[in-house]
Design an enzyme around this catalytic site. Structure first.
Site, short mmCIF file in Angstrom:
data_model
loop_
_atom_site.label_atom_id
_atom_site.label_comp_id
_atom_site.label_asym_id
_atom_site.label_seq_id
_atom_site.Cartn_x
_atom_site.Cartn_y
_atom_site.Cartn_z
N GLY A 187 -7.59 -1.90 3.03
CA GLY A 187 -8.30 -1.54 1.80
C GLY A 187 -7.58 -0.47 1.00
N ASN A 188 -8.32 0.14 0.05
CA ASN A 188 -7.74 1.07 -0.92
C ASN A 188 -6.53 0.38 -1.58
OD1 ASN A 188 -5.99 4.06 -1.33
ND2 ASN A 188 -7.98 3.67 -2.24
N HIS A 227 -0.42 -4.31 -2.44
CA HIS A 227 -1.33 -5.32 -1.86
C HIS A 227 -1.49 -6.50 -2.81
CE1 HIS A 227 -3.05 -1.58 0.15
NE2 HIS A 227 -2.74 -2.33 1.18
N ASP A 249 6.28 -1.57 5.34
CA ASP A 249 6.04 -1.32 6.76
C ASP A 249 6.98 -2.21 7.56
OD1 ASP A 249 3.75 0.55 6.60
OD2 ASP A 249 2.84 -1.12 5.56
N VAL A 285 6.60 -2.74 -3.50
CA VAL A 285 6.37 -2.49 -4.92
C VAL A 285 6.44 -0.97 -5.13
CG1 VAL A 285 4.77 -2.78 -6.85
CG2 VAL A 285 4.92 -4.54 -5.08
N ARG A 325 -1.78 6.12 1.12
CA ARG A 325 -1.72 7.55 1.44
C ARG A 325 -1.17 8.39 0.29
NH1 ARG A 325 -0.90 5.48 7.01
NH2 ARG A 325 -2.67 6.22 8.21
O1 PAF Z 1 -0.43 -2.52 7.06
C1 PAF Z 1 -1.65 -2.35 7.20
O2 PAF Z 1 -2.39 -2.08 6.26
C2 PAF Z 1 -2.25 -2.46 8.59
O3 PAF Z 1 -1.41 -1.93 9.57
C3 PAF Z 1 -2.70 -3.88 8.96
C4 PAF Z 1 -1.51 -4.84 9.04
C5 PAF Z 1 -3.70 -4.38 7.94
C6 PAF Z 1 -3.37 -3.87 10.34
O4 PAF Z 1 -4.50 -3.04 10.34
#
Ligand code: PAF
Length: 281
Positions: free
Chosen positions: A31-32, A37, A150, A176, A187
């Site tokens: 979320g957030n 995303h 990540d 992005v 964060r």
């Molecule tokens: O990258 C993230 O936001 C999290 O680590 C994930 C992949 C949703 C797992 O909680």
């Protein structure tokens, strides 16, 4: 867009899609939501008939002293963004839906999870692997989308999916960035105005290390140290600045051609991570 909170309802909707012959892409999130995303959602829409997104702040991937309790929860805003972005389904479970009892099962991608963020956040990647595996079992998508920001998480999930024969294809999506180069991250919202001005230096320093390597510098230990020191001087507290082989994130040697530089550094209370991948001649 439907919002569902139970695994049963999620499975029923996905079963209907399957019966209609539709393919399913899945975007797991905490979320957030931000532009990073939404890029995952946009890519998912291009690749599959239906797009399911989950929002679950996963307690299993936070250590007791970390920011689980203050992690930003902005469900109404997230829901509006997903609706606007064209997602078909939001899975928004509560904690007891996902963990009706504490999980006894551990998933450890041993070698990959021991380095970099794994060395600084013990148990973090076991928590990530567990929740991603659980969500994949719930959604059973054709395609799983993950962001390249990540980068270690991406490799760990790829390896878990291969090791456990999970029938999902993984599509990674480039990071992005803001105009300053700062990678979008939930964060970033923790940063003070002053820290926000300094934060883009993380990516700029990764670019500088890359450029040095592309210009022929080959003492990776010295390059790492120098660039980590530059970040320290700018006000970061550096956790690591590592020059690695892209395929497995092991320390890079002179002959390696595909490289990834990964860094994690704190500004005040905020932990930022970023990476850059490139090919050497
Ligand atoms: O990258 C993230 O936001 C999290 O680590 C994930 C992949 C949703 C797992 O909680």
């Amino acid at each position: 867009m439907q919002t569902l909170t139970t695994i049963k309802a999620l499975r029923a909707t996905i079963r209907q899609w399957r019966q209609a012959g539709q393919s399913v892409a899945f975007v797991p999130t905490m979320g957030n939501l931000h532009a990073g995303h939404m890029q995952l959602v946009t890519t998912a829409k291009q690749k599959a008939d239906r797009v399911a997104v989950s929002i679950f702040v996963n307690p299993a991937q936070f250590s007791p002293h970390e920011d689980f309790n203050r992690y930003p929860r902005t469900e109404a805003q997230d829901q509006a963004m997903l609706q606007e972005g064209g997602a078909d389904l939001l899975f928004l479970p509560g904690e007891t839906e996902i963990f009706p009892q504490p999980a006894q099962t551990r998933i450890t991608v041993a070698e990959l999870a021991s380095r970099h963020c794994g060395a600084n956040r013990p148990g973090h990647f076991d928590g990530v692997a567990l929740i991603v595996c659980k969500l994949l079992n719930m959604v059973q998508p054709d395609l799983l989308l993950l962001g390249e920001k990540d980068c270690q998480q991406l490799l760990i999930v790829r390896r878990m999916v291969a090791d456990l024969n999970i029938p999902a294809e993984i599509q990674s999506v480039p990071t992005v960035r803001e105009a300053s180069g700062l990678a979008h991250s939930s964060r970033n919202g923790y940063l003070s105005p002053h820290e926000r001005q300094i934060a883009p230096l993380l990516y700029q320093t990764l670019c500088s290390a890359r450029d040095r390597i592309l210009a022929g510098a080959a003492d990776y230990t010295a390059i790492s140290l120098e660039h980590a020191q530059n970040l320290q001087q700018a006000g970061f507290s550096v956790e690591y600045f590592n020059i690695c082989r892209a395929q497995d994130l092991q320390p890079a040697g002179r002959d390696d051609k595909q490289l990834t530089i990964l860094a994690a550094a704190r500004l005040g209370e905020t932990r930022l991570i970023d990476n850059i991948s490139f090919s050497k001649q």
